[in-house]
Design a protein around this motif. Structure first.
Motif, mmCIF file in Angstrom:
data_model
loop_
_atom_site.group_PDB
_atom_site.id
_atom_site.type_symbol
_atom_site.label_atom_id
_atom_site.label_comp_id
_atom_site.label_asym_id
_atom_site.label_seq_id
_atom_site.Cartn_x
_atom_site.Cartn_y
_atom_site.Cartn_z
ATOM 1 N N ASP A 1 12.712 -7.585 -83.334
ATOM 2 C CA ASP A 1 12.450 -8.842 -82.624
ATOM 3 C C ASP A 1 11.145 -9.504 -83.055
ATOM 4 O OD1 ASP A 1 14.803 -8.562 -81.321
ATOM 5 O OD2 ASP A 1 13.940 -7.938 -79.399
ATOM 6 N N SER B 1 21.877 -4.628 -83.332
ATOM 7 C CA SER B 1 20.593 -4.468 -82.648
ATOM 8 C C SER B 1 20.756 -3.527 -81.465
ATOM 9 C CB SER B 1 20.086 -5.840 -82.194
ATOM 10 O OG SER B 1 20.828 -6.259 -81.080
ATOM 11 N N HIS C 1 19.252 -15.667 -78.852
ATOM 12 C CA HIS C 1 18.549 -14.567 -79.529
ATOM 13 C C HIS C 1 19.276 -14.112 -80.807
ATOM 14 C CE1 HIS C 1 15.859 -11.120 -79.725
ATOM 15 N NE2 HIS C 1 16.908 -10.337 -79.906
ATOM 16 N N HIS D 1 18.265 -13.826 -84.794
ATOM 17 C CA HIS D 1 18.388 -12.694 -85.734
ATOM 18 C C HIS D 1 19.084 -13.132 -87.021
ATOM 19 C CE1 HIS D 1 16.634 -9.208 -83.900
ATOM 20 N NE2 HIS D 1 17.288 -9.382 -82.752
HETATM 21 ZN ZN ZN Z 1 16.819 -8.543 -81.016
#
Ligand code: ZN
Ligand code: KG4
Length: 336
Positions: free
Chosen positions: A302, A137, A113, A117
């Motif tokens: 996201d 985040s 993830h 980003h």
């Molecule tokens: Zn995120």
């Protein structure tokens, strides 16, 4: 010939699917947010998140393919966030990706993830190495050094709360809705940073962060004022909290940029949407020989476009996942 990747992201509370061309161009980027469902609980409820993902995922895949104007036979691979995140939420995306890959005989790619980003920036401009990224985040606060595509060295990280988490907790204390980050950001513009709050610098040579002390200091300040029956301006609290967070983030980033002598500095993650942080970085780095890249707001929070951009590097390197791929809530950045 163009390479098209179908990318899926379901690690938290957005069901997101995108189609990315050659790792750099967005053909479609569909995000179904669940914020309205989680708001009344003041945070993301994992079970509710999973249920929404199950309901949404097929429709969002169809919508994304339709918007891209492509059929499954045009695709080169299917990519999915494998972790970190909520395990139930991750599993929905991973299984949907496996199903599409199996049905259309496509390679499967698992993406971290945070790599996603970081790679949101590749949709803005070409990445030039060596580079540094500040990932901020709801779940992460990390300074990541990259000497080339696909390699990540975490040089600093939070020892307790992530920045976004601290924003959300302080916002909750102030009675603001979830997610609180944007509300604090807005309030901070209206207030003055007059309330003294701590900055956690940690050891002089450390690029690590800590925000739990700051969060507690905000809570104590509010309690003390209440006991003394004094009123303090919410906007001033927001401005003081935001100033403390930004000062630490920007000072440590600037030091790391100089020490690692990088060509680019990338901002990534939901908190990259913060106006105060963006302004301060622009200001502080104006006299430093480094290119500052900040993605548009839609690519900071996201989304699956960022997952597709990162996956393209794995596709080029032939790094594919097999059908054993699982949702990995605690996945480390260099382990995929
Ligand atoms: Zn995120
Ligand atoms: O990257 P993201 O969408 O999800 C995670 O991977 O965690 O980040 C969400 C976080 C939330 O904590 C939210 O409050 C924060 O990003 N956020 C902000 C702003 N916009 C979103 N924090 C501060 N200022 C903002 N403008």
């Amino acid at each position: 010939m163009s390479e098209y990747i179908l990318a899926i992201e379901t690690s938290c509370d957005e069901t997101a699917v995108a189609v990315i061309e050659n790792g750099t161009k967005i053909k479609s980027n569909v995000v179904a947010s669940q914020i309205e469902s989680h708001k009344r609980f003041g945070g993301v409820v994992p079970e509710i998140a999973s249920r929404h993902h199950v309901e949404q995922i097929t429709y969002i895949i169809e919508a994304s393919m339709k918007e891209a104007g492509l059929s499954f036979s045009d695709l080169s691979a299917v990519a999915v966030t494998a972790g970190p995140g909520l395990v139930g939420a991750l599993l929905i995306g991973v299984n949907a990706a496996k199903a599409v890959a199996f049905a259309h005989d496509l390679p499967l790619i698992g993406v971290h993830h945070i790599a996603g980003h970081i790679y949101a920036n590749r949709l803005v401009t070409e990445m030039k190495f060596p580079l540094l990224t500040l990932v901020v985040s709801g779940g992460h606060t990390e300074l990541v050094f990259m000497k080339e595509h696909g390699t990540y060295e975490v040089i600093g990280e939070t020892r307790d709360d992530a920045v976004g988490e601290a924003y959300d907790k302080v916002a909750r204390m102030l009675g603001l809705p979830y997610p609180g980050g944007p509300h604090i950001d807005r309030l901070a513009q209206e207030g003055n940073p007059t309330i003294p709050l701590p900055r956690a610098w940690l050891e002089a040579d450390s690029f690590d962060f800590s925000f739990s002390g700051l969060k507690s200091a905000v809570i104590n300040t509010m309690h003390n004022a209440k006991q003394r029956e004094e009123t303090i301006s919410q906007a001033d609290i927001a401005a003081s909290f935001q100033e403390s967070v930004i000062e630490v983030l920007v000072t440590k980033s600037k030091k790391a940029i100089e020490q690692y002598n990088v060509k680019q500095f990338l901002l990534a993650g939901g908190v990259a949407a913060n106006r105060g942080l963006r302004q301060k970085l622009e200001q502080e780095l104006s006299d430093v020989d480094v290119e500052l890249i900040i993605p548009p707001l839609s690519l900071c929070t996201d989304n699956a476009a960022m997952i597709g951009a990162a996956a393209s590097i794995y596709l080029q390197k032939g790094q594919f996942a097999d059908y054993e791929l699982n949702g990995q809530p605690g996945l480390e950045l260099n382990h995929i």
